[in-house]
Design a protein around this motif. Structure first.
Motif, PDB file in Angstrom:
ATOM      1  N   ILE A  14     -31.043 -74.003  16.454  1.00 52.99           N
ATOM      2  CA  ILE A  14     -30.119 -73.726  15.801  1.00 52.99           C
ATOM      3  C   ILE A  14     -29.700 -74.683  14.892  1.00 52.99           C
ATOM      4  CG2 ILE A  14     -27.518 -72.743  15.778  1.00 52.99           C
ATOM      5  CD1 ILE A  14     -28.428 -71.802  18.845  1.00 52.99           C
ATOM      6  N   PHE A  15     -29.631 -75.908  15.210  1.00 53.84           N
ATOM      7  CA  PHE A  15     -29.229 -76.971  14.262  1.00 53.84           C
ATOM      8  C   PHE A  15     -30.120 -77.013  12.980  1.00 53.84           C
ATOM      9  CE2 PHE A  15     -29.243 -81.386  12.853  1.00 53.84           C
ATOM     10  CZ  PHE A  15     -27.893 -81.476  12.414  1.00 53.84           C
ATOM     11  N   LYS A  31     -32.297 -64.194  12.454  1.00 55.54           N
ATOM     12  CA  LYS A  31     -31.951 -65.070  11.110  1.00 55.54           C
ATOM     13  C   LYS A  31     -30.806 -65.802  11.412  1.00 55.54           C
ATOM     14  CE  LYS A  31     -30.360 -64.366   6.204  1.00 55.54           C
ATOM     15  NZ  LYS A  31     -30.443 -65.724   6.266  1.00 55.54           N
ATOM     16  N   ASN A  32     -30.924 -67.028  11.298  1.00 54.67           N
ATOM     17  CA  ASN A  32     -29.688 -68.263  11.532  1.00 54.67           C
ATOM     18  C   ASN A  32     -28.820 -67.643  10.445  1.00 54.67           C
ATOM     19  OD1 ASN A  32     -28.056 -70.250  11.961  1.00 54.67           O
ATOM     20  ND2 ASN A  32     -29.857 -71.746  12.445  1.00 54.67           N
ATOM     21  N   PRO A  33     -27.478 -67.445  10.797  1.00 52.01           N
ATOM     22  CA  PRO A  33     -26.507 -67.507   9.685  1.00 52.01           C
ATOM     23  C   PRO A  33     -25.792 -68.592   9.348  1.00 52.01           C
ATOM     24  CG  PRO A  33     -25.681 -66.171  11.745  1.00 52.01           C
ATOM     25  CD  PRO A  33     -26.970 -67.065  12.030  1.00 52.01           C
ATOM     26  N   SER A  63     -22.201 -77.374  16.235  1.00 49.68           N
ATOM     27  CA  SER A  63     -22.310 -76.740  17.512  1.00 49.68           C
ATOM     28  C   SER A  63     -21.036 -76.427  18.034  1.00 49.68           C
ATOM     29  CB  SER A  63     -23.092 -77.719  18.451  1.00 49.68           C
ATOM     30  OG  SER A  63     -22.197 -78.859  18.763  1.00 49.68           O
ATOM     31  N   SER A  64     -19.927 -76.767  17.625  1.00 51.19           N
ATOM     32  CA  SER A  64     -18.698 -76.129  18.069  1.00 51.19           C
ATOM     33  C   SER A  64     -18.201 -74.857  17.058  1.00 51.19           C
ATOM     34  CB  SER A  64     -17.655 -77.226  17.851  1.00 51.19           C
ATOM     35  OG  SER A  64     -17.603 -77.654  16.670  1.00 51.19           O
ATOM     36  N   ASP A  65     -18.942 -74.515  16.317  1.00 51.22           N
ATOM     37  CA  ASP A  65     -18.827 -73.459  15.361  1.00 51.22           C
ATOM     38  C   ASP A  65     -19.272 -71.962  16.298  1.00 51.22           C
ATOM     39  OD1 ASP A  65     -19.341 -71.062  13.347  1.00 51.22           O
ATOM     40  OD2 ASP A  65     -19.561 -72.578  12.011  1.00 51.22           O
ATOM     41  N   PRO A  66     -18.195 -70.922  16.165  1.00 45.59           N
ATOM     42  CA  PRO A  66     -18.407 -69.944  16.999  1.00 45.59           C
ATOM     43  C   PRO A  66     -19.895 -69.090  16.539  1.00 45.59           C
ATOM     44  CG  PRO A  66     -16.178 -69.983  16.136  1.00 45.59           C
ATOM     45  CD  PRO A  66     -16.942 -70.994  15.534  1.00 45.59           C
ATOM     46  N   ILE A  67     -20.204 -69.178  15.392  1.00 52.85           N
ATOM     47  CA  ILE A  67     -21.529 -68.771  14.951  1.00 52.85           C
ATOM     48  C   ILE A  67     -22.689 -69.186  15.965  1.00 52.85           C
ATOM     49  CG2 ILE A  67     -23.192 -68.355  13.031  1.00 52.85           C
ATOM     50  CD1 ILE A  67     -20.695 -68.288  11.340  1.00 52.85           C
ATOM     51  N   ASP A  69     -22.441 -68.236  19.626  1.00 53.06           N
ATOM     52  CA  ASP A  69     -22.778 -66.783  19.609  1.00 53.06           C
ATOM     53  C   ASP A  69     -24.300 -66.795  19.652  1.00 53.06           C
ATOM     54  OD1 ASP A  69     -20.368 -65.803  19.875  1.00 53.06           O
ATOM     55  OD2 ASP A  69     -20.413 -64.965  17.992  1.00 53.06           O
ATOM     56  N   LEU A  70     -24.793 -67.493  18.726  1.00 54.19           N
ATOM     57  CA  LEU A  70     -26.697 -67.706  18.551  1.00 54.19           C
ATOM     58  C   LEU A  70     -27.079 -68.314  19.850  1.00 54.19           C
ATOM     59  CD1 LEU A  70     -28.739 -66.778  16.652  1.00 54.19           C
ATOM     60  CD2 LEU A  70     -28.309 -69.092  15.386  1.00 54.19           C
ATOM     61  N   LYS A  71     -26.233 -69.144  20.160  1.00 53.10           N
ATOM     62  CA  LYS A  71     -27.032 -69.961  21.469  1.00 53.10           C
ATOM     63  C   LYS A  71     -27.065 -69.159  22.685  1.00 53.10           C
ATOM     64  CE  LYS A  71     -26.269 -74.257  24.138  1.00 53.10           C
ATOM     65  NZ  LYS A  71     -25.564 -75.461  24.297  1.00 53.10           N
ATOM     66  N   ARG A  72     -25.812 -68.340  22.837  1.00 55.45           N
ATOM     67  CA  ARG A  72     -25.898 -67.345  23.965  1.00 55.45           C
ATOM     68  C   ARG A  72     -26.914 -66.372  23.860  1.00 55.45           C
ATOM     69  NH1 ARG A  72     -21.014 -65.581  23.149  1.00 55.45           N
ATOM     70  NH2 ARG A  72     -19.853 -67.184  24.636  1.00 55.45           N
ATOM     71  N   GLU A  73     -27.181 -65.773  22.491  1.00 53.91           N
ATOM     72  CA  GLU A  73     -28.170 -64.608  22.471  1.00 53.91           C
ATOM     73  C   GLU A  73     -29.527 -65.546  22.812  1.00 53.91           C
ATOM     74  OE1 GLU A  73     -28.533 -63.336  18.453  1.00 53.91           O
ATOM     75  OE2 GLU A  73     -29.891 -61.716  19.106  1.00 53.91           O
ATOM     76  N   CYS A  74     -29.775 -66.674  22.247  1.00 49.85           N
ATOM     77  CA  CYS A  74     -31.250 -67.225  22.686  1.00 49.85           C
ATOM     78  C   CYS A  74     -31.283 -67.559  24.031  1.00 49.85           C
ATOM     79  CB  CYS A  74     -31.170 -68.565  21.782  1.00 49.85           C
ATOM     80  SG  CYS A  74     -31.487 -68.272  20.157  1.00 49.85           S
ATOM     81  N   LEU A  75     -30.256 -68.215  24.804  1.00 51.05           N
ATOM     82  CA  LEU A  75     -30.303 -68.511  26.164  1.00 51.05           C
ATOM     83  C   LEU A  75     -30.679 -67.148  26.939  1.00 51.05           C
ATOM     84  CD1 LEU A  75     -27.541 -71.173  26.434  1.00 51.05           C
ATOM     85  CD2 LEU A  75     -30.223 -71.431  26.440  1.00 51.05           C
ATOM     86  N   GLU A  76     -29.712 -66.034  26.634  1.00 51.39           N
ATOM     87  CA  GLU A  76     -30.305 -64.916  27.502  1.00 51.39           C
ATOM     88  C   GLU A  76     -31.516 -64.426  27.234  1.00 51.39           C
ATOM     89  OE1 GLU A  76     -26.861 -62.342  26.423  1.00 51.39           O
ATOM     90  OE2 GLU A  76     -25.401 -63.422  27.618  1.00 51.39           O
ATOM     91  N   LEU A  77     -31.998 -64.345  26.159  1.00 49.23           N
ATOM     92  CA  LEU A  77     -33.451 -64.081  25.962  1.00 49.23           C
ATOM     93  C   LEU A  77     -34.358 -64.874  26.709  1.00 49.23           C
ATOM     94  CD1 LEU A  77     -33.252 -63.408  22.154  1.00 49.23           C
ATOM     95  CD2 LEU A  77     -34.082 -61.652  23.629  1.00 49.23           C
TER      96      LEU A  77
END
Ligand SMILES: Nc1ncnc2c1ncn2[C@@H]1O[C@H](COP(=O)(O)OP(=O)(O)OP(=O)(O)O)[C@@H](O)[C@H]1O
Ligand SMILES: [Mg+2]
Length: 273
Positions: free
Chosen positions: A216-217, A237-239, A249-253, A256-264
């Protein structure tokens, strides 16, 4: 060990901004076969990486990430389909693509400068010495030019590997878990270094990692692969805007992206091949 971000004060050479390649993967699959085994390493895959894009690939171990990268590098042949660089079929390695591996592949009997110089010499760079000077400065290792790889820390060795990879002015930089063997602190600094370098070069990057935060970074886009036999199950797409620092890494975006990736990834890790 000084792992500070060290980007050159020297102006980039005029041709640097032109070094952007595109990669197209068309109906590509790779199967490893031996006398009595057949292993589908990569299911039919389609993908485009645009010029100047920074794409990260995430996926469970053994799902075919390195296989895909090795086809892009020209180290491995497709079983079916094809990989194209700027519209031309890739069937062998070439100086327009550079690879950085998890463990540095520096020649131990050559100095740091000697390792970096090999690529420019092979590509007929008449100013190979100046090229070495430029890239060593860029990764902050000018004073280590005459050292041997085993006299450097792991992070410094990887920086030499990156300098070596960049020294041929590649149109595409392929990175296979390049920071995976580094300690946490060094990895964070290396990520920032890489983004600084990329900000200067903007060459196309395909970067494999197991580290969701790292993906993500760094990325413009994240490709998540399925469990083996691998295929791309999500193209995200990384917004997040640029420039970035680690506090992103403390940004809500980011969260959210981390959660999506980890769940996948969790779903894939639990699925049986
Ligand atoms: N040269 C080879 N010969 C036979 N099988 C291979 C070869 N290279 C890779 N494979 C197999 O292809 C599959 C994908 O391997 P690959 O190295 O691409 O996975 P990966 O996603 O990079 O895994 P990791 O995250 O552990 O590095 C695995 O089942 C592996 O055993
Ligand atoms: Mg791998």
């Amino acid at each position: 060990m000084n792992e500070n971000a060290l980007v050159s004060e020297i102006s980039p050479q005029s041709n640097i901004q032109q070094q952007k390649g595109s990669i197209d993967i068309k109906d590509l699959s790779v199967v490893f076969e031996s006398k009595d085994t057949r292993n589908v390493a990569l299911q039919t895959t389609n993908l485009r990486v645009n010029p100047g894009e920074f794409v990260c690939i995430l996926g469970p171990s053994g799902c075919g990430k390195s296989t895909l990268l090795n086809v892009m590098a020209g180290f491995l042949d497709a079983t079916s389909g094809e990989a194209l660089l700027d519209g031309k079929v890739i069937n062998e390695p070439g100086p327009e693509r550079s690879m950085v591996f998890q463990h540095h592949s520096l020649l131990p009997w050559k100095t740091v400068g000697g390792n970096i110089e090999m690529g420019p010499r092979l590509t007929g760079d008449l100013e190979a010495q100046q090229t070495v000077t430029y890239f060593l400065d860029m990764v902050g290792l000018s004073e280590y030019r005459n050292h041997y790889p085993d006299q450097l820390s792991g992070g410094m060795q990887q920086r030499v590997g990156i300098a070596r990879a960049l020294a041929t002015y590649p149109r595409v930089l392929l990175m296979d878990e390049p920071f995976g063997a580094l300690d946490y602190q060094t990895r964070l600094v290396m990520q920032e270094n890489l983004l600084n370098l990329w900000g200067e070069f903007k060459s196309t990057v395909v970067f494999i990692t197991h580290d969701v935060d790292e993906a993500i970074f760094l990325s413009d886009r994240i490709l998540v692969m399925s469990a083996a036999p691998g295929r791309i199950i999500k193209d995200i797409k990384n917004p997040l805007g640029r420039p970035r620092d680690q506090f992103v890494s403390s940004d809500p975006i980011f969260i959210d992206l981390k959660r999506e990736c980890l769940e996948l990834i969790r779903t894939q890790s639990m699925s049986k091949p």
